[in-house]
Design a protein around this motif. Structure first.
Motif, mmCIF file in Angstrom:
data_model
loop_
_atom_site.group_PDB
_atom_site.id
_atom_site.type_symbol
_atom_site.label_atom_id
_atom_site.label_comp_id
_atom_site.label_asym_id
_atom_site.label_seq_id
_atom_site.Cartn_x
_atom_site.Cartn_y
_atom_site.Cartn_z
ATOM 1 N N GLY A 47 60.464 69.094 58.415
ATOM 2 C CA GLY A 47 59.421 69.103 57.376
ATOM 3 C C GLY A 47 58.237 68.240 57.788
ATOM 4 N N ARG A 48 58.547 67.081 58.362
ATOM 5 C CA ARG A 48 57.474 66.160 58.768
ATOM 6 C C ARG A 48 56.614 66.784 59.874
ATOM 7 N NH1 ARG A 48 60.482 61.914 60.013
ATOM 8 N NH2 ARG A 48 60.204 61.921 62.261
ATOM 9 N N TYR A 49 57.260 67.427 60.838
ATOM 10 C CA TYR A 49 56.503 68.032 61.950
ATOM 11 C C TYR A 49 55.634 69.184 61.464
ATOM 12 C CZ TYR A 49 58.448 65.299 65.781
ATOM 13 O OH TYR A 49 58.746 64.281 66.630
ATOM 14 N N VAL A 50 56.136 69.900 60.450
ATOM 15 C CA VAL A 50 55.341 71.006 59.880
ATOM 16 C C VAL A 50 54.176 70.420 59.081
ATOM 17 C CG1 VAL A 50 55.375 72.924 58.230
ATOM 18 C CG2 VAL A 50 57.253 72.656 59.869
ATOM 19 N N GLU A 51 54.511 69.408 58.287
ATOM 20 C CA GLU A 51 53.479 68.761 57.461
ATOM 21 C C GLU A 51 52.366 68.167 58.324
ATOM 22 O OE1 GLU A 51 53.705 65.092 54.450
ATOM 23 O OE2 GLU A 51 55.343 66.523 54.252
ATOM 24 N N GLU A 52 52.741 67.571 59.427
ATOM 25 C CA GLU A 52 51.747 66.960 60.335
ATOM 26 C C GLU A 52 51.039 67.995 61.207
ATOM 27 O OE1 GLU A 52 54.084 64.125 62.492
ATOM 28 O OE2 GLU A 52 54.173 62.701 60.831
ATOM 29 N N LYS A 53 51.366 69.258 60.988
ATOM 30 C CA LYS A 53 50.768 70.379 61.731
ATOM 31 C C LYS A 53 50.980 70.253 63.233
ATOM 32 C CE LYS A 53 47.434 71.924 58.351
ATOM 33 N NZ LYS A 53 46.058 72.217 58.048
ATOM 34 N N ILE A 55 53.816 71.659 64.444
ATOM 35 C CA ILE A 55 54.344 73.021 64.592
ATOM 36 C C ILE A 55 54.067 73.773 63.288
ATOM 37 C CG2 ILE A 55 56.157 72.360 66.223
ATOM 38 C CD1 ILE A 55 58.198 72.586 63.953
ATOM 39 N N ALA A 56 54.016 75.104 63.401
ATOM 40 C CA ALA A 56 53.775 75.891 62.186
ATOM 41 C C ALA A 56 55.061 76.071 61.390
ATOM 42 C CB ALA A 56 53.215 77.250 62.553
ATOM 43 N N GLY A 57 56.163 76.197 62.105
ATOM 44 C CA GLY A 57 57.436 76.407 61.437
ATOM 45 C C GLY A 57 58.573 76.471 62.428
ATOM 46 N N ALA A 58 59.779 76.486 61.922
ATOM 47 C CA ALA A 58 60.949 76.543 62.799
ATOM 48 C C ALA A 58 62.153 77.037 62.020
ATOM 49 C CB ALA A 58 61.247 75.162 63.377
ATOM 50 N N VAL A 59 63.128 77.532 62.756
ATOM 51 C CA VAL A 59 64.443 77.835 62.178
ATOM 52 C C VAL A 59 65.448 76.991 62.946
ATOM 53 C CG1 VAL A 59 66.173 79.609 61.703
ATOM 54 C CG2 VAL A 59 63.744 80.207 61.638
ATOM 55 N N VAL A 60 66.300 76.284 62.203
ATOM 56 C CA VAL A 60 67.288 75.403 62.843
ATOM 57 C C VAL A 60 68.672 75.742 62.308
ATOM 58 C CG1 VAL A 60 67.978 73.013 63.300
ATOM 59 C CG2 VAL A 60 65.555 73.556 63.009
ATOM 60 N N MET A 61 69.631 75.748 63.201
ATOM 61 C CA MET A 61 71.013 75.992 62.797
ATOM 62 C C MET A 61 71.942 74.946 63.434
ATOM 63 S SD MET A 61 73.574 79.168 63.712
ATOM 64 C CE MET A 61 72.854 80.419 62.672
ATOM 65 N N VAL A 62 72.899 74.465 62.631
ATOM 66 C CA VAL A 62 73.991 73.666 63.177
ATOM 67 C C VAL A 62 75.286 74.356 62.729
ATOM 68 C CG1 VAL A 62 75.117 71.406 63.294
ATOM 69 C CG2 VAL A 62 72.629 71.544 62.985
ATOM 70 N N ALA A 63 76.110 74.702 63.681
ATOM 71 C CA ALA A 63 77.390 75.352 63.358
ATOM 72 C C ALA A 63 78.511 74.524 63.969
ATOM 73 C CB ALA A 63 77.415 76.764 63.921
ATOM 74 N N ARG A 64 79.627 74.489 63.263
ATOM 75 C CA ARG A 64 80.763 73.733 63.811
ATOM 76 C C ARG A 64 82.055 74.501 63.523
ATOM 77 N NH1 ARG A 64 82.962 67.725 62.790
ATOM 78 N NH2 ARG A 64 83.662 67.365 64.925
ATOM 79 N N LYS A 65 82.957 74.449 64.459
ATOM 80 C CA LYS A 65 84.261 75.102 64.331
ATOM 81 C C LYS A 65 84.106 76.573 63.942
ATOM 82 C CE LYS A 65 86.288 70.652 63.263
ATOM 83 N NZ LYS A 65 86.829 69.726 62.286
ATOM 84 N N GLY A 280 47.723 67.413 65.114
ATOM 85 C CA GLY A 280 47.302 67.985 63.832
ATOM 86 C C GLY A 280 46.407 69.205 63.949
ATOM 87 N N SER A 281 46.014 69.535 65.182
ATOM 88 C CA SER A 281 45.231 70.765 65.355
ATOM 89 C C SER A 281 46.190 71.893 65.733
ATOM 90 C CB SER A 281 44.178 70.583 66.451
ATOM 91 O OG SER A 281 43.606 71.827 66.751
#
Lengths: 442, 286
Positions: A47-53, A55-65, A280-281
């Motif tokens: 959220g912080r990286y998106v807010e600070e511009k 990155i525009a966005g991301a998808v993140v996954m953590v899977a276990r077992k 931020g650009s």
């Protein structure tokens, strides 16, 4: 009869509990020994990286077992278009482990040996030479030396062939390296990130006739090796490389959104590439190639519905969920949902063995990372880049995608964004992996 | 007693033979399949050449007409040599000047006057070239009058090593590239025209740019003629002798018609022969 009923129930249950594309079958993090509270740090980080511009966005996954415990989309995929769990990304170099898988399947089928000279299948690799700088004051600055031994299949898998990428000239400035890549340029060899209008075989045959940067086995240098492996798949299997991967890997693993060339109906799901100065650009990249020194990236290549070039090092488009299925197959020792692509022993060979001797696979990581047959592998916990465990294996893509598999914790972490330049992203990727590791709570 | 003695010796010999054969067999099976035959081939002399389809390339049947002609002439001259093609000219020049190879094949190869003294040029073909341009960019053509002044202000795509002094003197801007790169630059508008043999253009456009087939067109008037040479090296111990033998063998092939037969088989008869053989007899006599 009882056995048949039991088998049927087992199959039914396995079907119920397995991950399906429809609803992803997520579980509460605590069910698989992860902390929901601690995974909120991942929300805050992205959220912080998106807010600070940055990155525009991301998808993140953590899977276990084998279960997805965290799967979150943040920000924008394109102008006015929110990121979705099924957004399609240019995974570029995350194609390489897929290509390695294809080669290792052929290896298991007895079609080739890792110690085979590549020249056995692609004759242009015969009698290769290495470019060696002459001592100062010599009449000529360089000479060509016959290879001490031929490039073998394992050299291509482990990047010990002496074959280079052009774009790394800027990362590792060196006159000999520049001379080799100048010859690449003169011969029309590209890194494949701006797709040329030719077949991969045409490129590989020219590349094979050019000098190597070092004697095979004596260097670890990230290069066009997986592209050669893609062509090797064609030669050995008799199938086009994309058809082999689609029929033998994507289809069995139900990677329904993974493609070499995107189907028209999926174009709206393709993420845009964004240019970020990390301050931020943030600007959506236009349709022109992005050129920086020897690096050429063409985001609009991904919009092509068909094409000749099938790069084993760069071509594939995929989603976080599809790549999770691919990574889970590895974590399971070569099998997913009853479909076995590789044996456990082969996965062990690829992921738990150091194939580069004294060298370190520092390009994406740091010292303390080695390279197997398609992945970087964490060898110790004494160096700056720490993904949580010795034995963790991972790789990344130049538009900012990364995956990490921690066999000890049975954990998979996948991050996908589409941002240029990639250099800034080491910091973010490393932080994502810290959040993932520090969410382990059992 | 004697029998027993023989038996012991025989047994010992047999054991040694078996051990030796096992050692040989083990060595053979351990190394044999792991290397290609090429490693054990006797080193032949190599004629290094730039890939030049469809005249000289591993991509075409029998390596193309120039490959077959030169191989036949080498064979008739008793020179045990093979042609090795390279994707870049710098490699060809490297083998000639630095490794002192017996000979190279090529065109547009610029050498210093000092280097030329050590080289023996034998023509293999006189190739007519056409100026190619992109019709969508220049719908009315480029008004090529036969004098380069008529192309003033335009950008010419030259091959590496090509003598471009006349273009520059006529006010034509020059950019360098490989043939396929020049054709792509014609399409992208980076250059206006380039001189390429017609068969080469057809081959490359057909393979790499088929959709542009009708847009890449030749100017009516030929650009000129260019000579493909086999260039022997005086610095090679057999260079001078081999050059003389090769010239004689090649002249013999022109005289007895076998040169024409090979060309016909690869590229056809009539105008094609005029375009790509030219006055070779005259050139050889120079």
């Amino acid at each position: 009869m009882i056995k048949i009923v039991s088998l049927f129930i087992a199959l039914l249950l396995s079907g119920v509990t397995s991950v399906s594309a429809a609803d992803y079958k997520m579980v509460k993090p605590e069910k698989v020994g992860l902390s929901s509270e601690r995974l909120k740090n991942m929300d805050r980080l992205i959220g912080r990286y998106v807010e600070e511009k940055k990155i525009a966005g991301a998808v993140v996954m953590v899977a276990r077992k084998g279960k997805i415990a965290y799967f979150k989309e943040t920000g924008l995929a394109d102008v006015g278009k929110p990121m979705q769990k099924d957004t399609i990304f240019r995974i570029v170099s995350m194609t390489k482990p897929i290509t390695s898988t294809a080669i290792m399947m052929l290896y298991e089928e007895g079609k080739l040996l890792l110690s085979d000279p590549v020249a056995k299948y692609i004759p242009e690799f015969r009698n290769q030479k290495v470019l060696i700088p002459n001592p100062k004051g010599a009449d000529f600055p360089y000479r060509l030396e016959p290879v001490k031994r031929e490039v073998q299949v394992r050299d291509l898998l482990a990047h010990t062939s002496g074959i280079l990428y052009l774009f790394l000239n800027d990362v590792y400035p060196n006159p000999t390296r520049t001379m080799v890549t100048d010859l690449y340029k003169e011969a029309g060899i590209t890194d494949g990130f701006c797709r040329p209008d030719e077949t991969i075989g045409d490129m590989v045959k020219r590349l094979a006739k050019l000098p190597l940067y070092a004697h095979p086995g004596e260097v670890w240098d990230y290069g066009l090796n997986s592209d050669i492996l893609g062509y090797l798949v064609e030669v050995v299997s008799g199938m086009k490389f994309d058809q082999f991967v689609e029929q033998r890997i994507f289809k069995p693993l139900k990677m329904k959104d993974s493609h070499f060339y995107i189907p028209k109906e999926k174009l709206p799901r393709l993420a845009a590439v964004w240019k970020s100065d990390w301050k931020g650009s943030l600007v959506r990249a236009d349709d022109k190639p992005i050129i920086a020194g020897d690096l050429c990236l063409n985001p609009s290549d991904a919009e092509a519905l068909s094409g000749k070039y099938l790069a084993g090092g760069a071509n594939v488009l995929s989603t976080v969920y599809d790549y999770f299925r691919f990574a889970q197959m590895y974590l399971n020792g070569g099998e997913l949902d009853g479909v076995r692509l590789l044996s456990r022993k082969t996965v062990e060979l690829m992921t738990a063995t150091n194939h580069i001797g004294k060298h370190d696979a520092e390009f994406l990581h740091s010292k303390g990372w080695k390279f197997g047959l398609g992945f970087a592998i964490q060898a110790d916990r004494e160096h700056p880049v720490d993904s949580g465990d010795v034995g963790t294996y991972e790789w990344a893509g130049i538009y900012s995608t990364r995956f990490s598999v921690d066999p000890k914790e049975q954990k998979i972490t996948i991050f996908m964004s589409q941002t240029n330049p990639f250099g800034h992203h080491f910091e973010l990727w490393d932080k994502v992996l810290v959040q993932s590791a520090s969410a382990v709570a059992d | 007693m004697m029998k027993q003695s023989i038996s012991k010796t025989g047994l010992l010999s047999l054991a040694l033979l078996l051990l030796a054969s096992l050692m040989v067999a083990t060595t053979a099976s351990a190394t044999g399949p792991r290397v290609t035959k090429a490693l054990f081939a006797i080193d032949k002399e190599q004629i290094h050449a730039l890939d030049f389809p469809p005249f000289l390339s591993t991509e075409v049947k029998a390596g193309g007409p120039f490959s077959e002609i030169v191989s036949t002439a080498l064979n008739r001259a008793g020179i045990d040599a093979v042609i090795t093609t390279h994707p870049v000219q710098r490699m060809v020049k490297y083998y000639l000047l630095q490794e002192k190879a017996l000979a190279v094949m090529g065109r547009h190869m610029a050498f210093s006057s000092e280097a030329r003294k050590e080289l023996i040029f034998i023509p293999v073909s006189v190739l007519v070239e056409q100026f190619y341009y992109y019709k969508p960019t220049h719908p009315n053509g480029l008004n090529w009058s036969g004098k380069l002044d008529s192309l003033k202000g335009k950008t010419y795509g030259a091959h590496k090593g090509e003598d471009v002094s006349a273009f520059k003197a006529a006010g034509v801007t020059v950019k360098e590239g490989r043939t396929i790169a020049l054709l792509k630059q014609i399409v992208s508008g980076q250059i206006d025209f380039a001189a390429i043999p017609g068969l080469t253009t057809d081959w490359l456009v057909g393979k790499f740019m088929a959709s542009e087939k009708d847009n890449i067109v030749a100017m009516e008037r030929p650009a000129g003629a260019d000579i493909m040479y086999v260039i022997f090296n005086r610095q090679h111990p057999q260079g001078v002798d081999a050059a003389a033998k090769f010239r004689k063998a090649l002249s013999g092939m022109v005289d007895d018609g076998s040169y024409v037969e090979i060309m016909k088989r690869h590229i056809g008869n009539g105008d094609m022969l005029k375009l790509y053989m030219g006055d070779l007899k005259g050139e050889l006599a120079k």
